[in-house]
Design an enzyme around this catalytic site. Structure first.
Site, PDB file in Angstrom:
ATOM      1  N   LEU A  84      -8.496  -5.508  -6.138  1.00  0.00           N
ATOM      2  CA  LEU A  84      -9.183  -4.338  -6.684  1.00  0.00           C
ATOM      3  C   LEU A  84     -10.662  -4.301  -6.315  1.00  0.00           C
ATOM      4  O   LEU A  84     -11.349  -3.320  -6.599  1.00  0.00           O
ATOM      5  CB  LEU A  84      -9.010  -4.284  -8.205  1.00  0.00           C
ATOM      6  CG  LEU A  84      -7.551  -4.249  -8.690  1.00  0.00           C
ATOM      7  CD1 LEU A  84      -7.503  -4.131 -10.210  1.00  0.00           C
ATOM      8  CD2 LEU A  84      -6.777  -3.115  -8.037  1.00  0.00           C
ATOM      9  N   LYS A  85     -11.164  -5.354  -5.715  1.00  0.00           N
ATOM     10  CA  LYS A  85     -12.530  -5.393  -5.164  1.00  0.00           C
ATOM     11  C   LYS A  85     -13.569  -4.892  -6.172  1.00  0.00           C
ATOM     12  O   LYS A  85     -14.335  -3.964  -5.908  1.00  0.00           O
ATOM     13  CB  LYS A  85     -12.618  -4.572  -3.869  1.00  0.00           C
ATOM     14  CG  LYS A  85     -11.717  -5.058  -2.751  1.00  0.00           C
ATOM     15  CD  LYS A  85     -11.950  -4.226  -1.484  1.00  0.00           C
ATOM     16  CE  LYS A  85     -11.072  -4.678  -0.339  1.00  0.00           C
ATOM     17  NZ  LYS A  85      -9.649  -4.302  -0.529  1.00  0.00           N
ATOM     18  N   GLY A 103      -0.324  -5.188   6.378  1.00  0.00           N
ATOM     19  CA  GLY A 103       0.305  -4.036   5.755  1.00  0.00           C
ATOM     20  C   GLY A 103       1.104  -3.205   6.722  1.00  0.00           C
ATOM     21  O   GLY A 103       2.291  -3.438   6.934  1.00  0.00           O
ATOM     22  N   ASP A 116     -19.692  -3.867  -9.555  1.00  0.00           N
ATOM     23  CA  ASP A 116     -20.413  -3.166 -10.614  1.00  0.00           C
ATOM     24  C   ASP A 116     -21.479  -4.108 -11.175  1.00  0.00           C
ATOM     25  O   ASP A 116     -21.701  -5.197 -10.637  1.00  0.00           O
ATOM     26  CB  ASP A 116     -19.435  -2.712 -11.705  1.00  0.00           C
ATOM     27  CG  ASP A 116     -19.837  -1.387 -12.338  1.00  0.00           C
ATOM     28  OD1 ASP A 116     -21.014  -1.277 -12.768  1.00  0.00           O
ATOM     29  OD2 ASP A 116     -19.003  -0.471 -12.404  1.00  0.00           O
ATOM     30  N   PRO A 133     -23.113  -6.879 -13.736  1.00  0.00           N
ATOM     31  CA  PRO A 133     -22.462  -8.113 -14.194  1.00  0.00           C
ATOM     32  C   PRO A 133     -21.589  -7.955 -15.428  1.00  0.00           C
ATOM     33  O   PRO A 133     -20.469  -8.477 -15.476  1.00  0.00           O
ATOM     34  CB  PRO A 133     -23.648  -9.053 -14.447  1.00  0.00           C
ATOM     35  CG  PRO A 133     -24.683  -8.611 -13.464  1.00  0.00           C
ATOM     36  CD  PRO A 133     -24.548  -7.112 -13.414  1.00  0.00           C
ATOM     37  N   ASN A 134     -22.058  -7.249 -16.436  1.00  0.00           N
ATOM     38  CA  ASN A 134     -21.287  -7.126 -17.670  1.00  0.00           C
ATOM     39  C   ASN A 134     -19.965  -6.397 -17.443  1.00  0.00           C
ATOM     40  O   ASN A 134     -18.916  -6.795 -17.970  1.00  0.00           O
ATOM     41  CB  ASN A 134     -22.112  -6.390 -18.734  1.00  0.00           C
ATOM     42  CG  ASN A 134     -21.418  -6.363 -20.082  1.00  0.00           C
ATOM     43  OD1 ASN A 134     -21.198  -7.397 -20.704  1.00  0.00           O
ATOM     44  ND2 ASN A 134     -21.062  -5.170 -20.534  1.00  0.00           N
ATOM     45  N   ARG A 180      -3.490  -7.970  13.292  1.00  0.00           N
ATOM     46  CA  ARG A 180      -2.586  -7.069  13.992  1.00  0.00           C
ATOM     47  C   ARG A 180      -1.821  -7.809  15.081  1.00  0.00           C
ATOM     48  O   ARG A 180      -2.444  -8.383  15.983  1.00  0.00           O
ATOM     49  CB  ARG A 180      -3.364  -5.902  14.625  1.00  0.00           C
ATOM     50  CG  ARG A 180      -3.938  -4.911  13.626  1.00  0.00           C
ATOM     51  CD  ARG A 180      -2.827  -4.112  12.975  1.00  0.00           C
ATOM     52  NE  ARG A 180      -3.310  -3.091  12.064  1.00  0.00           N
ATOM     53  CZ  ARG A 180      -3.486  -3.258  10.761  1.00  0.00           C
ATOM     54  NH1 ARG A 180      -3.261  -4.438  10.210  1.00  0.00           N
ATOM     55  NH2 ARG A 180      -3.879  -2.257   9.997  1.00  0.00           N
ATOM     56  N   ASP A 214       0.839  -1.201   0.000  1.00  0.00           N
ATOM     57  CA  ASP A 214       0.000   0.000   0.000  1.00  0.00           C
ATOM     58  C   ASP A 214       0.872   1.249   0.000  1.00  0.00           C
ATOM     59  O   ASP A 214       1.021   1.941   1.022  1.00  0.00           O
ATOM     60  CB  ASP A 214      -0.943  -0.019   1.203  1.00  0.00           C
ATOM     61  CG  ASP A 214      -1.994  -1.109   1.093  1.00  0.00           C
ATOM     62  OD1 ASP A 214      -2.273  -1.561  -0.034  1.00  0.00           O
ATOM     63  OD2 ASP A 214      -2.546  -1.513   2.140  1.00  0.00           O
ATOM     64  N   THR A 250     -13.194  -5.012   6.697  1.00  0.00           N
ATOM     65  CA  THR A 250     -12.787  -5.124   8.104  1.00  0.00           C
ATOM     66  C   THR A 250     -12.824  -3.788   8.835  1.00  0.00           C
ATOM     67  O   THR A 250     -12.670  -3.746  10.052  1.00  0.00           O
ATOM     68  CB  THR A 250     -11.377  -5.725   8.222  1.00  0.00           C
ATOM     69  OG1 THR A 250     -10.472  -4.985   7.390  1.00  0.00           O
ATOM     70  CG2 THR A 250     -11.382  -7.184   7.786  1.00  0.00           C
TER      71      THR A 250
END
Length: 238
Positions: free
Chosen positions: A60-61, A214, A64, A66-67, A185, A11, A123
């Protein structure tokens, strides 16, 4: 316990910062590339990692219709990454389309298909926020399980969940469903914006396949030492 269970979150804001961190932490084998770095660097950072024989979690989560999700997943699968993510809340049709597109994209590129992982609940979201902000009446652990089960039904390979839900998901979803846990953590690190965390050893013992870590490593005064401390902690886990 092998330290390839640890995915270190890359990150950072740009390619140069990423390369510096990758080279500093040479023993890290698995890196996460998220929205900030991919938006800044694009596929170049993936090529950097592959040139160093690193495994890649492309986080990248996608979320949107489906298409659109299918098109993005088809393109991303062609990069030859190991894991990639889509929000479970995209819905059944999008999840199914995404899984099919991943297979197509990998085949077209001649690479192994990445495992497609559904994000259940971020989270950073607390039970209170789930109820008050998102207006979801379910208890948070049950909602996370519902999202994971829907993803499993649609053929996805696993789910992202907090360490506090991982034991429940492992019990219900079975041993072959890949569970990835951010929000991990060590006892010596600050919680930051993670609301539902456990220590690395606790998360692995609860059933996590991979831990995404991270800032406890990358923002530490001595990242190499932090990495070694966490790796050493996991050697005690059977």
């Amino acid at each position: 316990m092998s330290n390839d269970k640890i995915i270190v979150a890359l990150d950072v804001p740009d390619t140069e910062s990423a390369i510096a961190l990758i080279d500093k932490l040479e023993s890290v084998t698995f890196w996460k590339v998220g929205l900030e770095l991919f938006t800044s660097s694009g596929p170049r950072i993936l090529e950097v990692l592959k040139s160093r024989q690193k495994r890649i979690f492309l986080d990248l989560k996608f979320h949107d219709i489906p298409n659109t999700v299918a098109g993005a997943c088809r393109a991303a699968a062609g990069y030859g990454v190991d894991l990639m993510t889509i929000h479970a809340t995209s819905g059944r049709d999008a999840l199914k389309a995404a899984k099919e597109a991943v297979e197509e994209g990998a085949a077209q590129a001649g690479v192994k298909p990445p495992k497609l992982i559904a994000v259940t609940v971020l989270t950073s979201i607390s039970a209170r926020q789930l109820a008050l902000d998102l207006k979801i009446p379910s208890e948070l652990p049950e909602y996370a399980l519902d999202m994971a089960l829907m993803a499993q039904e649609m053929g996805l390979d696993g789910a992202v969940c907090s360490p506090q839900e991982v034991a429940h998901l492992r019990q219900i979803c079975g041993d072959d469903f890949v569970l990835v846990c951010p929000g991990v953590r060590p006892t010596w690190a600050e919680a930051g914006d993670q609301k539902r965390s456990l220590t690395p050893s606790q998360a692995i013992q609860a059933g996590a396949d991979y831990l995404v870590i991270g800032r406890p490593i990358t923002a530490a005064a001595e990242p190499e030492l932090a990495w070694k401390r966490i790796s050493q902690e996991l050697t005690t886990v059977v």
